[in-house]
Design an enzyme around this catalytic site. Structure first.
Site, PDB file in Angstrom:
ATOM      1  N   ARG A 127       0.845  -1.201   0.000  1.00  0.00           N
ATOM      2  CA  ARG A 127       0.000   0.000   0.000  1.00  0.00           C
ATOM      3  C   ARG A 127       0.885   1.257   0.000  1.00  0.00           C
ATOM      4  O   ARG A 127       0.572   2.232  -0.680  1.00  0.00           O
ATOM      5  CB  ARG A 127      -0.932  -0.001   1.201  1.00  0.00           C
ATOM      6  CG  ARG A 127      -1.994  -1.076   1.159  1.00  0.00           C
ATOM      7  CD  ARG A 127      -2.931  -1.015   2.351  1.00  0.00           C
ATOM      8  NE  ARG A 127      -3.768   0.195   2.331  1.00  0.00           N
ATOM      9  CZ  ARG A 127      -4.543   0.584   3.329  1.00  0.00           C
ATOM     10  NH1 ARG A 127      -4.566  -0.114   4.464  1.00  0.00           N
ATOM     11  NH2 ARG A 127      -5.280   1.665   3.228  1.00  0.00           N
ATOM     12  N   CYS A 166      -1.221   5.807   9.262  1.00  0.00           N
ATOM     13  CA  CYS A 166      -1.595   4.559   8.596  1.00  0.00           C
ATOM     14  C   CYS A 166      -2.685   4.888   7.590  1.00  0.00           C
ATOM     15  O   CYS A 166      -2.623   5.920   6.924  1.00  0.00           O
ATOM     16  CB  CYS A 166      -2.036   3.514   9.615  1.00  0.00           C
ATOM     17  SG  CYS A 166      -3.424   4.040  10.662  1.00  0.00           S
TER      18      CYS A 166
END
Length: 278
Positions: free
Chosen positions: A175, A233
């Site tokens: 990611r 995050c």
């Protein structure tokens, strides 16, 4: 004082004259709600707290997927769960520590002095479980923003740390690189941020790695004396686990609670891709 508590220590404390308040915050990204699992079996005396509605606020234009909760809502949830200012609190989730660390971070940021996370979560528990729900005496905790030692970053602060300090990206490496993005509309990372997946903080059994190993890991990522550290995050949940891991090594890291989902809500903010900070 460590932010962790082992199963052995928790069993001892639960049997003491002053047992802690127990919060069950089981949650999975994209998974089913945690309450049904809680009602099937939970630590005796533990009260369920919902991450999406009680540890997070409603989303809106420009917010991330898990904005910080309104403090009145959060405070009411904590008092319902029996949390009082002068009583220890132990929080746990299913095992990875993401949701438990979110609760730990919120309680510490808003002024509670004694909060610990069950190391390994419910997966590490070997004692009996209770079914149904729990009714506990109401607590008296009144949260106040910035009343505790933990620090909060906004988007500007995160960008400044990525440029002048150290900003860690706690998401999966793919990611970070922008190769896949299963949740948010844009892949990649904040320019200057360093990839530091939370999986690297855990042992094979799901407990936090020993402090010496964590210290070595974070040093290899650029953590060193005199360098300000922040963590983000996808939505501010798993990053709290990395803030906790850093705290175990003596590093006071700030949390960018809005995280990648808030960062990419503004199309004017820059995005980097690939394995390098950029």
């Amino acid at each position: 004082m460590t932010a962790l508590i082992s199963v052995t220590e928790l069993v001892r404390d639960m049997a003491s004259a002053d047992p802690p308040s127990l919060l069950d915050v089981r949650w999975e990204l994209g998974g089913p709600p945690g309450r049904p699992a809680y009602e099937r079996g939970h630590l005796p005396g533990a009260v369920y707290v919902d991450l999406d509605t009680e540890l997070s606020g409603p989303t809106g234009p420009g917010t991330g997927r898990h904005p910080l909760p309104d403090l009145e809502v959060f405070g009411a949830a904590m008092r319902r769960a029996g949390v009082s200012a002068d009583r220890p609190v132990v929080v746990h989730d299913g095992g990875r520590g993401w949701a438990a660390a979110r609760a730990w971070w919120l309680l510490r940021w808003t002024g509670h002095r004694d909060v610990r996370v069950l190391d390994g979560g419910l997966a590490a528990w070997t004692g009996p479980l209770s079914a149904g729900s729990e009714s506990v005496p109401e607590g008296d905790f009144r949260p106040v923003a910035d009343a505790g030692p933990l620090r909060l970053l906004d988007a500007e602060g995160a960008a400044a740390l990525a440029r002048d300090g150290l900003l860690l990206d706690a998401r999966a490496a793919e990611r970070y690189r922008g190769e896949v993005e299963p949740v948010d509309p844009v892949g990649g990372h904040i320019p200057g941020a360093v990839s530091a997946p939370t999986t690297g903080n855990l042992t094979a059994s799901g407990t936090l790695r020993p402090t010496g190993e964590l210290t070595e890991r974070f040093a290899a990522l650029g953590v060193r004396p005199g360098v300000a550290v922040g963590v983000y995050c996808g939505s501010g949940v798993s990053a709290a686990q990395e803030v906790l891991a850093l705290a175990e090594t003596g590093v006071d890291a700030a949390l960018y609670a809005g995280s990648w989902s808030e960062w990419t809500a503004d199309p004017e903010r820059p995005v980097a891709t690939g394995p390098e900070p950029g």
